[in-house]
Design an enzyme around this catalytic site. Structure first.
Site, PDB file in Angstrom:
ATOM      1  N   ALA A  96      -0.992   1.472   6.829  1.00 41.95           N
ATOM      2  CA  ALA A  96      -1.118   0.501   7.914  1.00 41.95           C
ATOM      3  C   ALA A  96      -2.116  -0.573   7.500  1.00 41.95           C
ATOM      4  CB  ALA A  96      -1.572   1.182   9.202  1.00 41.95           C
ATOM      5  N   ASP A  97      -1.979  -1.726   8.118  1.00 49.06           N
ATOM      6  CA  ASP A  97      -2.945  -2.798   7.913  1.00 49.06           C
ATOM      7  C   ASP A  97      -3.089  -3.556   9.224  1.00 49.06           C
ATOM      8  OD1 ASP A  97      -4.598  -4.101   5.728  1.00 49.06           O
ATOM      9  OD2 ASP A  97      -3.618  -5.854   6.609  1.00 49.06           O
ATOM     10  N   THR A  98      -4.314  -3.958   9.518  1.00 52.84           N
ATOM     11  CA  THR A  98      -4.605  -4.663  10.767  1.00 52.84           C
ATOM     12  C   THR A  98      -5.255  -5.998  10.455  1.00 52.84           C
ATOM     13  OG1 THR A  98      -4.929  -2.568  11.943  1.00 52.84           O
ATOM     14  CG2 THR A  98      -5.890  -4.540  12.945  1.00 52.84           C
ATOM     15  N   LYS A 113       0.836  -1.209   0.000  1.00 50.31           N
ATOM     16  CA  LYS A 113       0.000   0.000   0.000  1.00 50.31           C
ATOM     17  C   LYS A 113       0.871   1.258   0.000  1.00 50.31           C
ATOM     18  CE  LYS A 113      -4.003  -1.866   2.535  1.00 50.31           C
ATOM     19  NZ  LYS A 113      -4.732  -1.806   3.829  1.00 50.31           N
ATOM     20  N   HIS A 135       0.476  -3.582  11.322  1.00 47.41           N
ATOM     21  CA  HIS A 135       1.769  -3.188  10.769  1.00 47.41           C
ATOM     22  C   HIS A 135       1.645  -1.759  10.273  1.00 47.41           C
ATOM     23  CE1 HIS A 135       5.787  -4.323   9.293  1.00 47.41           C
ATOM     24  NE2 HIS A 135       5.563  -3.417   8.349  1.00 47.41           N
TER      25      HIS A 135
END
Length: 206
Positions: free
Chosen positions: A85-87, A64, A122
């Site tokens: 960010a990614d969750t 991303k 992250h």
């Protein structure tokens, strides 16, 4: 030495991440990726075969951020740090994504009921040729939930745009007995760690 811009690009559609950045006084402009193009989404969130959750969340975040950086260059936008960010929610090593429908949301809630699971977020900050990134992990303990409670919750709109089918900042707070880690990380952006990454990228933060 060139001064570091104090405004960043946020490569995320999440309204929760926007709220969290505003909370710590970060000025940002959205640089969004498209979910629908003739070739599909610009960044796929599909899990690769045998991919570990830690590797998955880091890969998606970095893709991303890198795509957003390329978009900044293509559009000849002012050069600024880019945050992505990614969750993901993990139970017994299994990634729980966003539920596609009510049946899947109900199944996720039953799986989480009475158990402790992990939330991995992250965060990556790209500026020029440098990348600053980390993964923050929190443990979340759910109370045992009745079938009636699960069905009532899954009849709301809340589960369907969130990894694991719940949001800690919403009604699902009623289910959470204990957390070990970062409340804001469970929401989607761990603020302490994000602040450290932005400082590493050269931004002035309190």
């Amino acid at each position: 030495m060139k001064p570091i811009p104090q405004k960043i690009y946020l490569a995320s559609k999440s309204p929760r991440r926007r709220e969290l950045l505003r909370q710590i006084g970060i000025d940002f402009e959205l640089l969004l990726l498209r979910d629908q193009t003739p070739r599909g989404p610009e960044v796929s969130e599909e899990v690769l075969p045998n991919e570990r959750a830690e590797d998955y969340v880091a890969r998606v975040t970095l893709e991303k951020a890198q795509f957003a950086q390329k978009t900044m260059w293509w559009r000849k936008l002012p050069s600024r740090p880019i945050l992505a960010a990614d969750t993901t929610v993990v139970l017994d090593g299994r990634i729980l994504g966003k539920p596609a429908d009510e049946a899947e949301a109900i199944a996720m809630m039953h799986a989480l009921s009475g158990r402790t699971h992990q939330v991995l977020t992250h965060v990556a900050v790209l500026h020029e040729e440098r990348t600053h990134q980390l993964t923050q992990r929190s443990d979340v303990a759910f109370a045992a939930l009745s079938d009636e409670t699960i069905r009532a919750y899954c009849a709301t709109a809340e589960p369907y745009d969130k990894a694991g089918g719940y949001g800690i900042q919403g009604q699902a707070a009623l289910f959470i007995q204990d957390i070990a880690g970062s409340y804001s990380g469970i929401m989607g952006l761990p603020l302490y760690e994000t602040g450290q990454l932005l400082k590493q990228a050269g931004l002035h933060i309190l």
